[in-house]
Motif scaffolding. Sequence first.
Motif, PDB file in Angstrom:
ATOM      1  N   ARG A 193      15.912  11.692 -33.646  1.00 31.24           N
ATOM      2  CA  ARG A 193      16.928  11.815 -32.602  1.00 31.24           C
ATOM      3  C   ARG A 193      16.762  10.814 -31.454  1.00 31.24           C
ATOM      4  O   ARG A 193      17.747  10.455 -30.813  1.00 31.24           O
ATOM      5  CB  ARG A 193      16.932  13.237 -32.034  1.00 31.24           C
ATOM      6  N   ALA A 194      15.547  10.381 -31.173  1.00 31.44           N
ATOM      7  CA  ALA A 194      15.348   9.538 -29.994  1.00 31.44           C
ATOM      8  C   ALA A 194      14.076   8.710 -30.130  1.00 31.44           C
ATOM      9  O   ALA A 194      13.207   8.996 -30.957  1.00 31.44           O
ATOM     10  CB  ALA A 194      15.270  10.405 -28.734  1.00 31.44           C
ATOM     11  N   VAL A 195      14.010   7.682 -29.308  1.00 31.47           N
ATOM     12  CA  VAL A 195      12.817   6.848 -29.176  1.00 31.47           C
ATOM     13  C   VAL A 195      12.407   6.914 -27.712  1.00 31.47           C
ATOM     14  O   VAL A 195      13.175   6.522 -26.824  1.00 31.47           O
ATOM     15  CB  VAL A 195      13.088   5.384 -29.598  1.00 31.47           C
ATOM     16  N   VAL A 196      11.201   7.443 -27.461  1.00 32.31           N
ATOM     17  CA  VAL A 196      10.767   7.688 -26.084  1.00 32.31           C
ATOM     18  C   VAL A 196       9.442   6.973 -25.838  1.00 32.31           C
ATOM     19  O   VAL A 196       8.526   7.045 -26.670  1.00 32.31           O
ATOM     20  CB  VAL A 196      10.596   9.202 -25.831  1.00 32.31           C
ATOM     21  N   PRO A 197       9.302   6.306 -24.690  1.00 30.74           N
ATOM     22  CA  PRO A 197       8.032   5.647 -24.394  1.00 30.74           C
ATOM     23  C   PRO A 197       6.902   6.644 -24.228  1.00 30.74           C
ATOM     24  O   PRO A 197       7.077   7.739 -23.659  1.00 30.74           O
ATOM     25  CB  PRO A 197       8.309   4.917 -23.077  1.00 30.74           C
ATOM     26  N   THR A 198       5.735   6.302 -24.728  1.00 27.35           N
ATOM     27  CA  THR A 198       4.529   7.081 -24.477  1.00 27.35           C
ATOM     28  C   THR A 198       4.062   6.822 -23.054  1.00 27.35           C
ATOM     29  O   THR A 198       4.649   6.023 -22.318  1.00 27.35           O
ATOM     30  CB  THR A 198       3.416   6.674 -25.457  1.00 27.35           C
ATOM     31  N   GLU A 199       2.988   7.501 -22.663  1.00 22.72           N
ATOM     32  CA  GLU A 199       2.440   7.255 -21.323  1.00 22.72           C
ATOM     33  C   GLU A 199       2.041   5.794 -21.176  1.00 22.72           C
ATOM     34  O   GLU A 199       2.312   5.165 -20.144  1.00 22.72           O
ATOM     35  CB  GLU A 199       1.243   8.162 -21.075  1.00 22.72           C
ATOM     36  N   ALA A 200       1.405   5.246 -22.227  1.00 22.46           N
ATOM     37  CA  ALA A 200       1.034   3.823 -22.180  1.00 22.46           C
ATOM     38  C   ALA A 200       2.276   2.949 -22.125  1.00 22.46           C
ATOM     39  O   ALA A 200       2.314   1.936 -21.415  1.00 22.46           O
ATOM     40  CB  ALA A 200       0.187   3.470 -23.406  1.00 22.46           C
ATOM     41  N   GLY A 201       3.322   3.345 -22.879  1.00 21.92           N
ATOM     42  CA  GLY A 201       4.562   2.580 -22.872  1.00 21.92           C
ATOM     43  C   GLY A 201       5.230   2.578 -21.512  1.00 21.92           C
ATOM     44  O   GLY A 201       5.744   1.552 -21.054  1.00 21.92           O
ATOM     45  N   ARG A 202       5.241   3.777 -20.864  1.00 20.30           N
ATOM     46  CA  ARG A 202       5.835   3.845 -19.524  1.00 20.30           C
ATOM     47  C   ARG A 202       5.053   2.960 -18.543  1.00 20.30           C
ATOM     48  O   ARG A 202       5.635   2.293 -17.687  1.00 20.30           O
ATOM     49  CB  ARG A 202       5.861   5.297 -19.028  1.00 20.30           C
ATOM     50  N   GLY A 203       3.736   2.980 -18.670  1.00 18.51           N
ATOM     51  CA  GLY A 203       2.929   2.139 -17.783  1.00 18.51           C
ATOM     52  C   GLY A 203       3.211   0.667 -17.988  1.00 18.51           C
ATOM     53  O   GLY A 203       3.298  -0.108 -17.026  1.00 18.51           O
ATOM     54  N   LEU A 204       3.377   0.275 -19.252  1.00 17.12           N
ATOM     55  CA  LEU A 204       3.703  -1.136 -19.526  1.00 17.12           C
ATOM     56  C   LEU A 204       5.059  -1.507 -18.962  1.00 17.12           C
ATOM     57  O   LEU A 204       5.232  -2.578 -18.367  1.00 17.12           O
ATOM     58  CB  LEU A 204       3.657  -1.380 -21.037  1.00 17.12           C
ATOM     59  N   MET A 205       6.041  -0.614 -19.132  1.00 18.78           N
ATOM     60  CA  MET A 205       7.373  -0.878 -18.587  1.00 18.78           C
ATOM     61  C   MET A 205       7.324  -1.100 -17.079  1.00 18.78           C
ATOM     62  O   MET A 205       7.944  -2.024 -16.542  1.00 18.78           O
ATOM     63  CB  MET A 205       8.317   0.286 -18.901  1.00 18.78           C
ATOM     64  N   GLU A 206       6.607  -0.228 -16.368  1.00 17.60           N
ATOM     65  CA  GLU A 206       6.542  -0.312 -14.915  1.00 17.60           C
ATOM     66  C   GLU A 206       5.908  -1.614 -14.448  1.00 17.60           C
ATOM     67  O   GLU A 206       6.288  -2.170 -13.415  1.00 17.60           O
ATOM     68  CB  GLU A 206       5.759   0.885 -14.362  1.00 17.60           C
ATOM     69  N   ARG A 207       4.934  -2.100 -15.223  1.00 17.42           N
ATOM     70  CA  ARG A 207       4.220  -3.307 -14.802  1.00 17.42           C
ATOM     71  C   ARG A 207       4.955  -4.590 -15.161  1.00 17.42           C
ATOM     72  O   ARG A 207       4.946  -5.542 -14.379  1.00 17.42           O
ATOM     73  CB  ARG A 207       2.819  -3.325 -15.437  1.00 17.42           C
ATOM     74  N   VAL A 208       5.595  -4.628 -16.326  1.00 17.46           N
ATOM     75  CA  VAL A 208       6.173  -5.898 -16.772  1.00 17.46           C
ATOM     76  C   VAL A 208       7.655  -6.039 -16.434  1.00 17.46           C
ATOM     77  O   VAL A 208       8.177  -7.157 -16.386  1.00 17.46           O
ATOM     78  CB  VAL A 208       5.972  -6.118 -18.287  1.00 17.46           C
ATOM     79  N   SER A 209       8.353  -4.929 -16.185  1.00 19.76           N
ATOM     80  CA  SER A 209       9.792  -5.034 -15.888  1.00 19.76           C
ATOM     81  C   SER A 209      10.080  -5.933 -14.689  1.00 19.76           C
ATOM     82  O   SER A 209      10.977  -6.792 -14.750  1.00 19.76           O
ATOM     83  CB  SER A 209      10.394  -3.643 -15.671  1.00 19.76           C
ATOM     84  N   PRO A 210       9.351  -5.792 -13.563  1.00 17.31           N
ATOM     85  CA  PRO A 210       9.625  -6.705 -12.434  1.00 17.31           C
ATOM     86  C   PRO A 210       9.377  -8.169 -12.785  1.00 17.31           C
ATOM     87  O   PRO A 210      10.125  -9.062 -12.352  1.00 17.31           O
ATOM     88  CB  PRO A 210       8.647  -6.216 -11.354  1.00 17.31           C
ATOM     89  N   ALA A 211       8.321  -8.405 -13.577  1.00 13.19           N
ATOM     90  CA  ALA A 211       8.013  -9.788 -13.944  1.00 13.19           C
ATOM     91  C   ALA A 211       9.125 -10.385 -14.800  1.00 13.19           C
ATOM     92  O   ALA A 211       9.555 -11.534 -14.590  1.00 13.19           O
ATOM     93  CB  ALA A 211       6.679  -9.854 -14.681  1.00 13.19           C
ATOM     94  N   PHE A 212       9.617  -9.628 -15.775  1.00 13.92           N
ATOM     95  CA  PHE A 212      10.709 -10.123 -16.613  1.00 13.92           C
ATOM     96  C   PHE A 212      11.989 -10.293 -15.805  1.00 13.92           C
ATOM     97  O   PHE A 212      12.788 -11.189 -16.075  1.00 13.92           O
ATOM     98  CB  PHE A 212      10.935  -9.180 -17.803  1.00 13.92           C
ATOM     99  N   GLY A 213      12.175  -9.442 -14.797  1.00 13.48           N
ATOM    100  CA  GLY A 213      13.326  -9.623 -13.915  1.00 13.48           C
ATOM    101  C   GLY A 213      13.255 -10.935 -13.162  1.00 13.48           C
ATOM    102  O   GLY A 213      14.269 -11.634 -13.008  1.00 13.48           O
ATOM    103  N   GLU A 214      12.046 -11.290 -12.700  1.00 18.07           N
ATOM    104  CA  GLU A 214      11.862 -12.568 -12.008  1.00 18.07           C
ATOM    105  C   GLU A 214      12.115 -13.738 -12.951  1.00 18.07           C
ATOM    106  O   GLU A 214      12.714 -14.751 -12.577  1.00 18.07           O
ATOM    107  CB  GLU A 214      10.446 -12.649 -11.436  1.00 18.07           C
ATOM    108  N   ILE A 215      11.646 -13.616 -14.187  1.00 25.47           N
ATOM    109  CA  ILE A 215      11.858 -14.679 -15.169  1.00 25.47           C
ATOM    110  C   ILE A 215      13.343 -14.862 -15.445  1.00 25.47           C
ATOM    111  O   ILE A 215      13.860 -15.988 -15.477  1.00 25.47           O
ATOM    112  CB  ILE A 215      11.090 -14.368 -16.471  1.00 25.47           C
ATOM    113  N   ASP A 216      14.061 -13.760 -15.639  1.00 23.00           N
ATOM    114  CA  ASP A 216      15.507 -13.855 -15.890  1.00 23.00           C
ATOM    115  C   ASP A 216      16.232 -14.509 -14.719  1.00 23.00           C
ATOM    116  O   ASP A 216      17.120 -15.354 -14.906  1.00 23.00           O
ATOM    117  CB  ASP A 216      16.087 -12.462 -16.135  1.00 23.00           C
TER     118      ASP A 216
END
Length: 304
Positions: free
Chosen positions: A57-80
């Motif tokens: 039914r769904a694909v959900v980030p694990t705790e490690a996945g959520r941590g990775l998202m929080e750390r790399v999302s701003p960096a990828f936003g800067e790159i874009d």
Amino acid sequence: MRDRPEMSDVSAFLAVARAGGFREAARTSSSSSSALSDAVRRLEARLGVRLLNRTTRAVVPTEAGRGLMERVSPAFGEIDAALEHVMSFRGRAAGTLRLNVPASASRLVLPAIVPRFLAAYPDIRLEVDTDESLIDVIAAGYDAGIRYDERLAQDMIAVPIGPRVQRFAFGAAPAYLDKHGRPEHPRDLLSHNCIRSRFAGRSVMAWEFERDGEEVIVEPQGQLVVQAGDGSELGIAAAVAGSGIMALFEDWLQPHFDSGALEPVLQPWWLGFPGPFLYYPGRRLQPAPLRAFIDFIKAHAAER
């Protein structure tokens, strides 16, 4: 060194995590759901940790996945944002253009070009450094350089800039010539006090003459030797003060001939030579400011 994951795999993980599934992420990207799934699996294998919990039914980030998202999302936003900024230059000439030129070009060639170029391209910032040495201008951080034909690197593209024929002129103060005599042949210079030039780290330049097919090279003597380019004004001042005969670009000495401070010497023997070139690497994608400058000087040459 630690084996780092591919950034494209990290980007795929972010797309899937934000969309909540592989099919949803595929609809908003240029990748298929299978390609995204392979990328996420590679990333998890490389990191050694599960990043997404997958159910029917769904694909959900694990705790490690959520941590990775929080750390790399701003960096990828800067790159874009940075990539969008760079791509905005495709449609307009903007940015910084850095040129490395000899003093003669800064004084005799660029004044007729630069003001009009800056007016035509208000979003371009032009930096011009004067340098007489044989440096690798590209390795030194410049976009292009100006040099004469005999000093051009062989792997560069060269475009004519400025006058296509120039001459070396010779002049001295009338009082000096009244006292020491006026040369009638280049060899007469051997009995005169001559103000000579040399490039840094090189020998003093000989003086070359040509008339009716006769070529003469002399190495006169004198009390003063100045550095070519930056030291030329000192040589002119000494010549005006009566210290001897000076050799320099005709256009550089012409104001002093016009004022009478200097008198032309051996004018029928003055040697002409080809004018300078703008040179730059033959890259497929040139910076927009350089491309604009090349197009501008070509148009300027056509007008001349």
